[in-house]
Design a protein around this motif. Structure first.
Motif, mmCIF file in Angstrom:
data_model
loop_
_atom_site.group_PDB
_atom_site.id
_atom_site.type_symbol
_atom_site.label_atom_id
_atom_site.label_comp_id
_atom_site.label_asym_id
_atom_site.label_seq_id
_atom_site.Cartn_x
_atom_site.Cartn_y
_atom_site.Cartn_z
ATOM 1 N N GLN A 191 0.856 -1.188 0.000
ATOM 2 C CA GLN A 191 0.000 0.000 0.000
ATOM 3 C C GLN A 191 0.895 1.242 0.000
ATOM 4 O O GLN A 191 1.933 1.261 0.656
ATOM 5 C CB GLN A 191 -0.913 0.041 1.224
ATOM 6 N N LEU A 192 0.454 2.244 -0.744
ATOM 7 C CA LEU A 192 1.187 3.506 -0.818
ATOM 8 C C LEU A 192 0.293 4.629 -0.318
ATOM 9 O O LEU A 192 -0.855 4.762 -0.756
ATOM 10 C CB LEU A 192 1.618 3.804 -2.255
ATOM 11 N N GLN A 193 0.808 5.428 0.594
ATOM 12 C CA GLN A 193 0.050 6.538 1.161
ATOM 13 C C GLN A 193 0.795 7.838 0.892
ATOM 14 O O GLN A 193 1.880 8.059 1.441
ATOM 15 C CB GLN A 193 -0.137 6.345 2.658
ATOM 16 N N ALA A 194 0.198 8.679 0.043
ATOM 17 C CA ALA A 194 0.807 9.958 -0.297
ATOM 18 C C ALA A 194 0.255 11.062 0.594
ATOM 19 O O ALA A 194 -0.903 11.022 1.012
ATOM 20 C CB ALA A 194 0.551 10.294 -1.756
ATOM 21 N N SER A 195 1.096 12.051 0.856
ATOM 22 C CA SER A 195 0.692 13.201 1.659
ATOM 23 C C SER A 195 1.515 14.414 1.257
ATOM 24 O O SER A 195 2.521 14.293 0.550
ATOM 25 C CB SER A 195 0.878 12.905 3.146
ATOM 26 N N GLY A 196 1.066 15.585 1.723
ATOM 27 C CA GLY A 196 1.839 16.804 1.504
ATOM 28 C C GLY A 196 1.281 17.759 0.479
ATOM 29 O O GLY A 196 1.827 18.843 0.280
ATOM 30 N N GLY A 197 0.198 17.380 -0.188
ATOM 31 C CA GLY A 197 -0.394 18.277 -1.159
ATOM 32 C C GLY A 197 -1.086 19.454 -0.496
ATOM 33 O O GLY A 197 -1.205 19.512 0.722
ATOM 34 N N GLY B 153 5.897 29.284 -5.073
ATOM 35 C CA GLY B 153 6.047 28.628 -3.781
ATOM 36 C C GLY B 153 6.579 27.205 -3.893
ATOM 37 O O GLY B 153 6.909 26.731 -4.987
ATOM 38 N N SER B 154 6.645 26.543 -2.735
ATOM 39 C CA SER B 154 7.192 25.185 -2.656
ATOM 40 C C SER B 154 6.274 24.265 -1.878
ATOM 41 O O SER B 154 5.523 24.711 -0.997
ATOM 42 C CB SER B 154 8.558 25.212 -1.962
ATOM 43 N N LEU B 155 6.350 23.003 -2.214
ATOM 44 C CA LEU B 155 5.674 21.938 -1.471
ATOM 45 C C LEU B 155 6.557 20.710 -1.476
ATOM 46 O O LEU B 155 7.346 20.509 -2.411
ATOM 47 C CB LEU B 155 4.326 21.577 -2.102
ATOM 48 N N ARG B 156 6.410 19.880 -0.454
ATOM 49 C CA ARG B 156 7.126 18.613 -0.408
ATOM 50 C C ARG B 156 6.125 17.486 -0.244
ATOM 51 O O ARG B 156 5.388 17.454 0.756
ATOM 52 C CB ARG B 156 8.126 18.578 0.740
ATOM 53 N N LEU B 157 6.085 16.595 -1.202
ATOM 54 C CA LEU B 157 5.216 15.435 -1.133
ATOM 55 C C LEU B 157 5.977 14.248 -0.563
ATOM 56 O O LEU B 157 7.176 14.097 -0.811
ATOM 57 C CB LEU B 157 4.688 15.077 -2.523
ATOM 58 N N SER B 158 5.259 13.417 0.180
ATOM 59 C CA SER B 158 5.828 12.185 0.715
ATOM 60 C C SER B 158 4.921 11.026 0.338
ATOM 61 O O SER B 158 3.703 11.204 0.218
ATOM 62 C CB SER B 158 5.952 12.255 2.239
ATOM 63 N N CYS B 159 5.520 9.866 0.175
ATOM 64 C CA CYS B 159 4.734 8.662 -0.117
ATOM 65 C C CYS B 159 5.391 7.491 0.593
ATOM 66 O O CYS B 159 6.530 7.119 0.272
ATOM 67 C CB CYS B 159 4.672 8.419 -1.611
ATOM 68 N N ALA B 160 4.676 6.936 1.561
ATOM 69 C CA ALA B 160 5.198 5.835 2.348
ATOM 70 C C ALA B 160 4.572 4.526 1.907
ATOM 71 O O ALA B 160 3.341 4.424 1.776
ATOM 72 C CB ALA B 160 4.924 6.079 3.825
ATOM 73 N N ALA B 161 5.402 3.519 1.685
ATOM 74 C CA ALA B 161 4.930 2.187 1.314
ATOM 75 C C ALA B 161 4.874 1.298 2.547
ATOM 76 O O ALA B 161 5.722 1.394 3.440
ATOM 77 C CB ALA B 161 5.862 1.578 0.273
ATOM 78 N N SER B 162 3.869 0.433 2.577
ATOM 79 C CA SER B 162 3.720 -0.504 3.692
ATOM 80 C C SER B 162 3.152 -1.808 3.153
ATOM 81 O O SER B 162 2.698 -1.893 2.023
ATOM 82 C CB SER B 162 2.816 0.089 4.771
ATOM 83 N N GLY B 163 3.172 -2.823 4.001
ATOM 84 C CA GLY B 163 2.624 -4.119 3.603
ATOM 85 C C GLY B 163 3.725 -5.126 3.319
ATOM 86 O O GLY B 163 4.763 -5.131 3.971
ATOM 87 N N ASN B 164 3.506 -5.992 2.321
ATOM 88 C CA ASN B 164 4.448 -7.059 1.986
ATOM 89 C C ASN B 164 5.582 -6.509 1.122
ATOM 90 O O ASN B 164 5.625 -6.691 -0.090
ATOM 91 C CB ASN B 164 3.729 -8.189 1.252
#
Length: 114
Positions: A2-8, A15-26
């Protein structure tokens, strides 16, 4: 996996933004990870990718403004976006490859507007 994106969010032009995407699961060994984006009425397009060893590739439209990076220990990919333009407005999706499979996150909205 599973991938969960955040930071939008909403940001003014320049301007600036930083997006993150964390993977979890198998997770055994994620190979390429990347960020794609889809603007209203347009097809999804590649923004940037990064290999497990850190080799990067960028769309011409974001070169010099966006930087992709990853933390293999945290199974997380980042997208630092600077000098944002209204045409960067889109839903940003992260993805990751593991063996022969590709996984997608649900997307995070980035709006660049004054």
């Amino acid at each position: 996996v599973q991938l969960q994106a955040s930071g939008g969010g909403l940001v003014q032009p320049g301007g600036s933004l930083r997006l993150s995407c964390a993977a979890s699961g198998n997770i055994f060994s994620l190979n390429y990870m990347g960020w794609y984006r889809q603007a209203p009425g347009k097809q999804r397009e590649l923004a940037a990718t990064i290999s497990r060893s850190g080799s990067t590739s960028y769309a011409d439209s974001v070169k010099g403004r966006f930087t992709i990076s990853r933390d293999n220990a945290k199974n997380t990919v980042y997208l630092q976006m600077n000098s944002l333009k209204p045409e960067d407005t889109a839903v940003y999706y992260c993805n990751a490859d593991q063996f022969l499979d590709t996984y997608w996150g649900r997307g995070t909205q980035v709006t660049v507007s004054s």
